[in-house]
Write an enzyme that holds these catalytic residues in place. Structure first.
Site, mmCIF file in Angstrom:
data_model
loop_
_atom_site.group_PDB
_atom_site.id
_atom_site.type_symbol
_atom_site.label_atom_id
_atom_site.label_comp_id
_atom_site.label_asym_id
_atom_site.label_seq_id
_atom_site.Cartn_x
_atom_site.Cartn_y
_atom_site.Cartn_z
ATOM 1 N N GLY A 264 155.654 48.924 -52.408
ATOM 2 C CA GLY A 264 155.827 47.958 -51.929
ATOM 3 C C GLY A 264 157.083 47.090 -52.361
ATOM 4 N N GLY A 304 157.868 53.383 -49.731
ATOM 5 C CA GLY A 304 158.012 53.947 -48.248
ATOM 6 C C GLY A 304 159.246 53.235 -47.583
ATOM 7 N N ARG A 341 156.189 45.280 -34.659
ATOM 8 C CA ARG A 341 156.154 44.023 -35.533
ATOM 9 C C ARG A 341 157.096 42.998 -35.684
ATOM 10 N NH1 ARG A 341 155.030 47.663 -41.324
ATOM 11 N NH2 ARG A 341 152.953 48.044 -40.750
ATOM 12 N N CYS A 377 156.803 44.624 -20.365
ATOM 13 C CA CYS A 377 156.418 43.562 -19.228
ATOM 14 C C CYS A 377 155.450 42.551 -19.707
ATOM 15 C CB CYS A 377 155.693 44.438 -17.906
ATOM 16 S SG CYS A 377 155.830 43.462 -16.446
ATOM 17 N N TYR A 406 159.340 52.679 -40.396
ATOM 18 C CA TYR A 406 158.426 52.299 -39.304
ATOM 19 C C TYR A 406 158.747 52.267 -37.871
ATOM 20 C CZ TYR A 406 155.456 51.262 -43.390
ATOM 21 O OH TYR A 406 154.890 51.400 -44.480
#
Length: 471
Positions: A264, A304, A341, A377, A406
């Site tokens: 984290g 990560g 994201r 689109c 990611y």
């Protein structure tokens, strides 16, 4: 000109030890050299308008900084959260650097095994593990973190008449609150993860679970990732540590021997600097729970994003430029399919943008306000909005920085856009670049085959059968 994926330099390049001292300035210079060489070698251009680039030395530097920060009397097992980049060559690089791997699905588990991680270097986390998945892990000694009391009862049944072959932990939710991004916060009052410790009777139930199961020997807590400040993360870890102390004291034995403190560490997406650092994180943990590091508990980490993000770049060719309502727009091949994201939550996941000419050299000159658009689109497919950037022209290259986690492996198949190739690179002190292909670009044919080509006639045949039977 060399062929894609081949060596583009002669002589030796810098080793992992030199990468461990890689500064943000050196990382930026290496990235520029890699972008220019990618254009020269044809890895990026009209025929390959989108590519991912990963700085191998930057990754190794992050691993080195993590190991250095946690040095001390407490044994530590660092694992990489496979969800951040489930590419087998990336996982193998991390395995070779001494990392373990945290997996949260059967696919991630198989990727980790294919990358060379041994069972004892794996941690299996998932709130929805099936009986088959639990059996696999239990039989091979893979460390497991159980999410809830029903899963605990399931493992009771599976372990009947045999010993546990590996560590088994219980995930708890310290309910310390949310960070700036709710979706990334896993220690809220109603989080779907773990056993909520502040709910009535929860702590007593956890203590009872350990009292009746000698094979239960770890606690796991993870507060969240991006948007979670270090004091909040440390508060959650402290809650797990204090619970472990209480369990061991009430049972009169050191039953809990390991604490999985998750990962984290948030990433700085504002500029080139690495902040906060792993050392900052450890300082905060020591302040919140000094006994955490005295050697009585084996610590497990699951970082990560912080290990890979700053070392990754997505580079794309500008296909067209236009104006609308007085706003300049650059249309590129990188959008929601690779920056999902960022496109859907731009305020939470902003990316730095660089502009390069058609030769891969940084562009200079007066800035203009421009939107960077992707190929998907829908109108919101923008990776950057109203940015002041050097004038962008068709054929230029736009680089999206800090995308090593990611963005490479969490592809969104909107509009059936193919996954881009990903190359790792290393640069020596003289700026010479070597590439290695980490994932081939997906072809349009691959996309069609993946969409059910071999079953193309299945539904028509079903309809014809119904007509013949009169159904």
């Amino acid at each position: 000109m060399s062929t894609p994926g081949s060596s583009t330099s002669t002589g030796s390049s810098s080793g992992a030890s030199s990468g461990a001292s890689r500064s943000p300035h050196r990382r930026a210079r290496a990235r520029e050299a890699a972008l220019a060489r990618a254009v020269e070698d044809g890895l990026l251009g009209p025929r390959s308008p989108l590519v991912g680039l990963l700085d191998v030395d930057g990754v190794l530097a992050a691993v080195g900084a993590l190991n250095e920060a946690f040095e001390g009397p407490a044994p530590v097992h660092h694992t990489f959260a496979a969800k951040a980049c489930g590419l087998v060559p990336v996982l193998r690089l991390l395995a070779d650097a001494g990392m373990g791997c945290e997996v949260a699905s059967p696919g991630e588990l198989e990727q980790a095994l294919a990358a060379g991680f041994t069972y004892d270097r794996l941690v299996f986390d998932s709130p929805a593990k099936t009986v088959e998945e639990l059996e696999f892990a239990l039989a091979r000694g893979i460390a497991i973190n159980l999410d809830n009391f029903q899963e605990l009862a399931r493992v009771d049944r599976l372990l009947t008449g045999r010993e546990a072959a590996g560590p088994i932990g219980l995930r708890v939710n310290p309910q310390v609150g949310a960070g700036a991004i709710g979706a990334m916060s896993t220690a809220t009052a109603t989080s779907k993860f773990g056993i909520a410790l502040r709910d009535p009777g929860a702590v007593d139930a956890v203590i009872d679970a350990f009292a009746h199961r000698p094979w239960l020997n770890r606690l796991h807590a993870h507060v969240g990732s991006q948007g979670c400040p270090l004091p909040l993360i440390a508060e959650g870890v402290r809650a797990a540590y204090e619970l472990a102390e209480r369990v061991n004291a009430e049972l009169g034995r050191a039953q809990i021997t390991g604490l999985d403190i998750g990962g984290g560490l948030p990433v700085n997406f504002d500029d080139e600097d690495d902040r906060p650092t792993y050392a900052d994180h450890v300082t905060e943990l020591r302040r919140a729970a000094p006994g955490l590091f005295d050697g009585r508990y084996t610590l497990v980490t699951e970082f990560g994003r912080s290990l890979l993000a700053k070392s990754g770049t997505i580079a794309t060719v500008v296909e067209y430029t236009k104006s609308a309502g007085g706003r300049r727009i650059a249309v590129t091949h990188a959008g929601a399919q690779v920056a999902t994201r960022t496109v859907f939550m731009p305020d939470a996941w902003p990316l730095r943008v660089g502009v390069f000419d058609a030769g891969g050299r940084p562009k200079r000159g007066p800035a203009e306000v421009v939107d960077i658009a992707g190929p998907c689109c829908f109108a919101g497919d923008l990776t950057a909005t109203a940015r002041e950037l050097p004038a962008v022209e068709p054929g230029d290259v736009v680089a999206l920085y800090d995308t090593g986690a990611y963005y490479f492996s969490s592809h969104f198949s909107y509009n059936s856009l193919p996954r881009p190739a990903v190359y790792g690179y290393r640069t020596d002190p003289g700026g010479r670049v070597r590439f290695a292909l980490a994932r081939e670009a997906q072809s349009v044919r691959d996309v069609v085959e993946e969409s059910g080509l071999s079953q193309a006639d299945a539904l028509v045949a079903l309809r014809a059968t119904q007509h013949r039977t009169g159904a």
